[in-house]
Design a protein around this motif. Structure first.
Motif, mmCIF file in Angstrom:
data_model
loop_
_atom_site.group_PDB
_atom_site.id
_atom_site.type_symbol
_atom_site.label_atom_id
_atom_site.label_comp_id
_atom_site.label_asym_id
_atom_site.label_seq_id
_atom_site.Cartn_x
_atom_site.Cartn_y
_atom_site.Cartn_z
ATOM 1 N N LYS A 24 15.635 -8.717 -3.441
ATOM 2 C CA LYS A 24 14.851 -8.461 -2.345
ATOM 3 C C LYS A 24 13.488 -8.057 -2.553
ATOM 4 O O LYS A 24 12.187 -8.363 -1.954
ATOM 5 C CB LYS A 24 15.530 -7.386 -1.414
ATOM 6 C CG LYS A 24 16.892 -7.963 -0.878
ATOM 7 C CD LYS A 24 17.498 -6.853 0.062
ATOM 8 C CE LYS A 24 18.904 -7.070 0.436
ATOM 9 N NZ LYS A 24 19.531 -6.394 0.980
ATOM 10 N N ARG A 75 12.754 -12.639 -4.444
ATOM 11 C CA ARG A 75 13.602 -14.089 -5.264
ATOM 12 C C ARG A 75 14.786 -13.943 -4.844
ATOM 13 O O ARG A 75 15.273 -13.227 -4.011
ATOM 14 C CB ARG A 75 13.422 -13.516 -6.658
ATOM 15 C CG ARG A 75 12.142 -13.417 -7.425
ATOM 16 C CD ARG A 75 12.040 -12.628 -8.802
ATOM 17 N NE ARG A 75 13.063 -13.736 -9.676
ATOM 18 C CZ ARG A 75 13.354 -12.927 -10.870
ATOM 19 N NH1 ARG A 75 13.159 -11.955 -11.346
ATOM 20 N NH2 ARG A 75 14.150 -13.751 -11.799
ATOM 21 N N VAL A 76 15.169 -15.431 -5.003
ATOM 22 C CA VAL A 76 16.652 -15.566 -4.568
ATOM 23 C C VAL A 76 17.531 -15.364 -5.411
ATOM 24 O O VAL A 76 17.624 -15.347 -6.676
ATOM 25 C CB VAL A 76 16.859 -17.123 -4.206
ATOM 26 C CG1 VAL A 76 18.328 -17.586 -3.989
ATOM 27 C CG2 VAL A 76 15.899 -17.641 -3.084
ATOM 28 N N THR A 104 20.885 -15.673 -7.614
ATOM 29 C CA THR A 104 21.807 -16.606 -7.724
ATOM 30 C C THR A 104 23.365 -16.034 -8.023
ATOM 31 O O THR A 104 23.201 -14.617 -8.221
ATOM 32 C CB THR A 104 21.720 -17.475 -8.906
ATOM 33 O OG1 THR A 104 21.361 -16.553 -10.063
ATOM 34 C CG2 THR A 104 20.186 -18.149 -8.563
#
Length: 418
Positions: free
Chosen positions: A104, A108-109, A111
């Motif tokens: 957060k 970034r995402v 996975t």
């Protein structure tokens, strides 16, 4: 107790990275009084890792693993150990929250495979990772202690120092306090040092004495065990006193200190300034001293005078000196040190001139070194060395000897007034 360190990672076997973790952990375990008899490196293969664990369990009570805790498919350390000891892997909620917060903060995402890093052995003591994602863990079962640590040194070292040491002490059930002290020596080789104190080493039990050589220096690690820390310190004081009585003149510091750090500290304490005129060492002394925090208060500047015309035209070495004695000479070293101190208006001037190699110079063999020290109010001192080693090693050792000679001179000053 005996320990074995198992480093997991095919990149170690391929020579792509160096296993510095084993060295760090061995040093730390020695301080804890844990003997390390074996280092093992195994690739990212569950069958070979299982075989390494089987072997380790037959000869060690403590097995420490580094690496293989990451998110990818080849990170199989904790999965393999869980199957081996017959336990499950569960998510550690604190670690999972930390990983989620990281993604957060960095926008970034996250996975799904990153959740894998929060898995820990069920029932284990979890070691927080303050500099990464995957936590470490300690599990005591079946007469063995298993410690799992991340592979990256920037994560592993602080994790062990902050949490692993205490967790290991708790797991072993030891009530003894283990206190270590490192004495740093220069100007004496490992063999000569050992000869001087061989009877103390042979008789050691508690405290223990462990010599270690490296980079032209020697250290002795003294380790004492006692339920009372003050008593352990007193035991160390006694054995250090015996060592100092024999080879105290070669001790320059404690712990992780260096000759340059000790020199800078001594110059600061005496409110002294220093400059350098370097031929042989090509500015290495100046580079090293300016790497020390606070060096600006003692180091004004210096000169690299590799060519003879620079020695003459910039530093003021007489042409007569160069013609009669050469650049590699006591006379040249003396003038370099004295003239540099005058040029920069410092209390001390130090000079380095010599033959680093690979070829002789002015008919003088490789390893011939002259170090000049001009200190205000004292006769200029020139030390001659005959070093054995390659070009780079000779330059490094010349700088260290220069620091050592200057430290001896400075620390001898109070005695001169008695």
């Amino acid at each position: 107790m005996n320990a074995e360190i198992i480093a997991v990672g095919s990149e170690l076997l391929l020579g792509q990275i160096v296993n510095t973790n084993a060295r760090f952990l061995s040093q730390q375990l020695a301080e804890l009084g844990v003997d390390v008899y074996f280092h093992t490196v195994v690739g990212d293969n569950p069958e070979r890792l299982k075989a390494a664990i089987d072997i380790a369990e037959k000869r060690s009570e403590i097995i420490i693993f580094t690496g293989g805790l990451g998110p990818t498919k080849d990170d199989l350390t904790k999965e393999t150990i869980a199957r081996h000891i017959g336990t499950d892997l569960v998510h550690d909620e604190t670690a999972l929250e930390s990983i989620e917060d990281y993604f957060k903060r960095t926008n970034r995402v996250m996975t799904e495979n990153n959740r894998k890093q929060a898995l820990v052995l069920k029932g284990s003591e979890v070691l927080p990772n303050d500099f990464g994602m995957a936590p470490g863990m300690v599990m005591k079962t079946g007469g063995h202690i298993y410690m799992l640590l991340p592979g990256p040194p920037k994560e592993m070292e602080p994790m062990f120092s902050r949490y692993g040491r205490q967790a290991l002490a708790s797991a072993t059930g030891s009530t003894e306090q283990i206190v270590s002290r490192v004495l740093r020596f220069f100007g004496i080789g490992e063999a000569a040092l050992e000869t001087e104190i061989i009877d103390l080493i042979d008789a050691q039990s508690n405290p223990t004495i462990a010599p270690l050589a490296g980079d032209g220096e020697v250290t002795l690690r003294l380790t004492a065990k006692h339920v009372d820390t003050a008593a352990a310190e007193a035991m160390l004081d006694e054995v250090e006193s015996k060592i100092r009585g024999r080879v105290g003149q070669f001790i320059y510091g404690y712990g992780s200190s260096s000759l340059l750090e000790e020199l800078t500290k001594t110059l600061k304490a005496g409110q002294l300034t220093i400059t350098a005129a370097e031929s042989l060492t090509g500015g290495l002394f100046q580079q090293e001293i300016t790497s020390i925090s606070g060096a600006s208060s003692v180091f004004k500047g210096g000169v690299v005078c590799y060519a003879n015309e620079i020695k003459r035209d910039v530093v003021g070495v007489r042409q007569e000196t160069l013609d009669q004695h050469g650049a590699v000479s006591e006379e040249c070293a003396r003038e370099l040190a004295e003239n540099a101190a005058r040029m920069f208006g410092t209390d001390i001037g130090i000079s380095f001139t010599g033959v680093a190699g690979p070829d002789e110079l002015e008919g003088k063999p490789v390893g011939t070194v002259y170090i000049g020290i001009a200190a205000a109010g004292k006769p200029t001192v020139v030390e001659k060395l005959t070093l054995a080693g390659g070009r780079a090693a000779n330059r490094v050792r010349a700088v260290k000897f220069g620091c050592y000679f200057l430290l001896k001179l400075l620390k001898a000053e109070p005695q001169d007034t008695v």
